[in-house]
Structures are given as structure tokens and as C-alpha cells.
Design a protein around this motif. Structure first.
Motif, mmCIF file in Angstrom:
data_model
loop_
_atom_site.group_PDB
_atom_site.id
_atom_site.type_symbol
_atom_site.label_atom_id
_atom_site.label_comp_id
_atom_site.label_asym_id
_atom_site.label_seq_id
_atom_site.Cartn_x
_atom_site.Cartn_y
_atom_site.Cartn_z
ATOM 1 N N PRO A 220 23.050 -27.785 13.087
ATOM 2 C CA PRO A 220 22.222 -27.515 14.281
ATOM 3 C C PRO A 220 20.799 -27.031 13.989
ATOM 4 C CG PRO A 220 24.424 -26.609 14.543
ATOM 5 C CD PRO A 220 24.302 -27.015 13.115
ATOM 6 N N THR A 221 20.489 -26.735 12.731
ATOM 7 C CA THR A 221 19.156 -26.209 12.401
ATOM 8 C C THR A 221 18.299 -27.185 11.600
ATOM 9 O OG1 THR A 221 19.797 -25.230 10.269
ATOM 10 C CG2 THR A 221 20.189 -23.916 12.257
ATOM 11 N N LYS A 222 18.886 -28.295 11.165
ATOM 12 C CA LYS A 222 18.185 -29.151 10.206
ATOM 13 C C LYS A 222 18.420 -30.627 10.505
ATOM 14 C CE LYS A 222 17.987 -29.912 5.172
ATOM 15 N NZ LYS A 222 18.563 -29.462 3.877
ATOM 16 N N MET A 223 17.328 -31.390 10.481
ATOM 17 C CA MET A 223 17.387 -32.834 10.693
ATOM 18 C C MET A 223 16.693 -33.584 9.564
ATOM 19 S SD MET A 223 16.405 -33.429 14.650
ATOM 20 C CE MET A 223 16.236 -35.164 14.206
ATOM 21 N N LEU A 224 17.156 -34.811 9.331
ATOM 22 C CA LEU A 224 16.513 -35.715 8.386
ATOM 23 C C LEU A 224 16.012 -36.934 9.149
ATOM 24 C CD1 LEU A 224 19.182 -35.674 5.511
ATOM 25 C CD2 LEU A 224 17.226 -34.120 5.845
ATOM 26 N N VAL A 225 14.835 -37.412 8.769
ATOM 27 C CA VAL A 225 14.264 -38.602 9.394
ATOM 28 C C VAL A 225 14.041 -39.650 8.317
ATOM 29 C CG1 VAL A 225 12.379 -39.532 10.793
ATOM 30 C CG2 VAL A 225 13.072 -37.138 11.075
ATOM 31 N N SER A 226 14.542 -40.855 8.566
ATOM 32 C CA SER A 226 14.371 -41.955 7.613
ATOM 33 C C SER A 226 13.931 -43.207 8.347
ATOM 34 C CB SER A 226 15.684 -42.249 6.870
ATOM 35 O OG SER A 226 16.126 -41.143 6.118
ATOM 36 N N LEU A 227 12.990 -43.928 7.750
ATOM 37 C CA LEU A 227 12.566 -45.224 8.262
ATOM 38 C C LEU A 227 13.017 -46.301 7.296
ATOM 39 C CD1 LEU A 227 8.862 -44.682 9.429
ATOM 40 C CD2 LEU A 227 10.950 -44.456 10.754
ATOM 41 N N SER A 228 13.391 -47.447 7.833
ATOM 42 C CA SER A 228 13.735 -48.585 6.988
ATOM 43 C C SER A 228 13.232 -49.854 7.651
ATOM 44 C CB SER A 228 15.255 -48.661 6.767
ATOM 45 O OG SER A 228 15.577 -49.797 5.995
#
Length: 276
Positions: A220-228
Motif C-alpha cells: 500500500p505504500t509503494k508502486m512500480l511503473v514500467s513502460l514497454s
């Protein structure tokens, strides 16, 4: 002629006694045991020549369409296909598809589809939802406490967005920020820093049709963002560390006023099936 989707391999086998032969190629899906004897039943034809039993047969592989249908789910409005399970950078376990939908923006009273989206979860989350077992999709969709439990569970979740039209990164971010920021009433310095990092992933990038964007909640405190731009991501483009931003983004898609009602409805149906 072999049927569409079949691999035709002319193969003659000669043997002077009954034997069992397994014919296969490098694809693990193909394996045909063949019993050769005078009284055996064969897929094609067998010839008896001077006590020699000769067999000719065709190896058939599952057609690409049938294999694809078991591994993907199609979002009906956009025809975008989503894998039924994903292994993403930064995740400790494989995630399973729970539902799909699309985002539509209205321009001059005309609705234009911008992207399709699929929500993936760690299936361990279902053990936390026993209270909702046996509930209908309608009941599930209208119960915000269930979605709060999913968000607060310390288990990975990911939203896979697939663009169905070309769009520049700034326009994509502006639309996302327009939905996120009003949900953060009093942003802290950490929230502002997280939003700046989030924005930086998209600024100056032309996002072409079929670009994939993965928004993954590690906790709930951390997100990852990835583009492909050509399939599954191989790395993480940004880490967003802000409970308020993570919660706001989850609410954008699965809260009381979601930007994609079709996604939330589909997720509710997926939960209904998983919690029977």
C-alpha cells in the motif's frame, strides 16, 4: 492435406514385431504414442508387407488460435488480448488476470476509446476475502470495503494498460493526474515528490498504439511503473513511494467513481467466480 494449424510429417515406420513408438517434435504439446501390430487401430493407414508393419501418419499440433485462446483473454470492446498470468519486474510471484475493461474519453460529444486495461492480482488475496464468498458481482461491485481489503493487502497487484491509439506522454499524464490529484486532499512533500517522479516517466515520450504501461502496487505504500513498447517489460522505469498516491491511483480505477466502469464491473465478475 493436413488441417489448418497442423504440422504434417510424412513418416514411415517398419518393424517386424509389435512395438510402441512415441512420435514428437520439439514442441512439448505434441506427443502421440503409436501401437504397431496386426490388429491395432491406427490414426491413418498401416500396410503389412512380408511380416513388416509400415505406418504413415500425420502429427497435428494445436492451432495457434486454440493455444492463444487458452492463454489470453480478449477485452471485447477494444479486442486487446491480455495474458492470463504475468511475471513482472519487482514482483515476487506470478499475478493472475482478474478482469478487463477500457477507458473512454469524450471529445465533442463523441466517445473515443483511449486504452484497454487489465487488473492482475496475487491469488493469495482471495483467502482474505472469505466474508464475500457467495456474493454476486453486483453486490461485490457496490461494496467499497472489499476493494479496500484488496488494496491494503500486502500482496502485489498490477494494472496493465494497453493504448489503442497514439498519444503523447504529456497528454496521457495530464489525464491521469487530473484523476489522481483531486483524490489527495492535502498533499505532503512526499506526495508531491512522488507525483513529480510519476510525471517524469511520461514527459517527452511519444506513446504509440499498443504501448503497454504497467502500474504495479508492491504494497500500500509503494508502486512500480514500467513502460514497454514491444511486449512485457524487462525493467522498472520508476518507483513511487507514497501511500496517498498509491491509494489515489487504486481509487481512480476501483473506487466509487472509476474512470473505467467496464474494468470495475469485469473485476467484480472475476471476484464472484473466484469466491464461489
Amino acid at each position: 492435406m493436413a488441417a489448418a494449424g497442423a504440422i504434417s510429417v510424412p513418416l514411415w515406420i517398419s518393424t517386424s514385431r509389435s512395438t510402441k513408438i512415441t512420435a514428437c517434435n520439439t514442441k512439448s504439446r505434441i506427443s502421440y504414442p503409436l501401437k504397431l501390430s496386426r490388429n491395432g487401430l491406427y490414426p491413418l493407414s498401416t500396410f503389412d508387407r512380408n511380416d513388416q508393419y509400415e505406418q504413415h501418419f500425420t502429427l497435428k499440433a494445436a492451432s495457434s488460435s486454440s493455444v492463444e485462446s487458452t492463454e489470453y483473454t480478449e477485452e471485447p470492446a477494444t479486442k486487446v488480448k491480455f495474458q492470463r498470468s504475468l511475471s513482472l519486474p519487482g514482483c515476487s510471484a506470478s499475478l493472475s488476470l482478474l478482469g478487463t475493461g477500457y477507458r473512454e474519453k469524450v471529445f465533442a460529444i463523441i466517445g473515443v476509446k483511449v486504452y484497454a486495461a487489465g487488473l492482475y492480482v496475487n491469488e493469495s488475496v482471495f483467502s482474505r476475502l472469505d466474508v464475500w464468498r457467495g456474493r454476486s458481482a453486483v453486490e461485490i461491485q457496490q461494496d467499497p470495503s472489499l476493494f479496500n481489503v484488496i488494496f491494503e493487502a500486502n500482496l502485489e497487484k498490477s494494472l496493465h494498460i494497453v493504448l489503442v491509439r497514439d498519444i503523447d506522454g504529456k497528454t496521457f499524464w495530464d489525464a491521469l493526474d487530473e484523476a489522481i490529484s483531486p483524490r489527495i486532499k492535502s498533499p505532503t512533500a512526499d506526495d508531491k515528490s512522488a507525483l513529480s517522479t510519476f510525471r517524469g516517466v511520461f514527459q517527452g515520450k511519444p506513446l504509440e498504439k499498443e504501448t503497454s504501461i504497467f502500474l504495479t502496487w508492491i504494497d500500500p505504500t509503494k508502486m512500480l511503473v514500467s513502460l514497454s513498447f514491444d511486449g512485457m517489460p524487462s525493467s522498472v522505469d520508476a518507483t513511487i513511494e507514497s501511500t496517498n498516491v498509491a491509494a489515489a491511483l487504486f481509487d481512480v480505477f476501483l473506487g466509487g467513481d472509476p474512470v473505467s466502469p467496464t474494468l470495475k464491473a469485469s473485476v467484480a465478475k472475476g471476484l464472484e467466480a473466484a469466491l464461489k
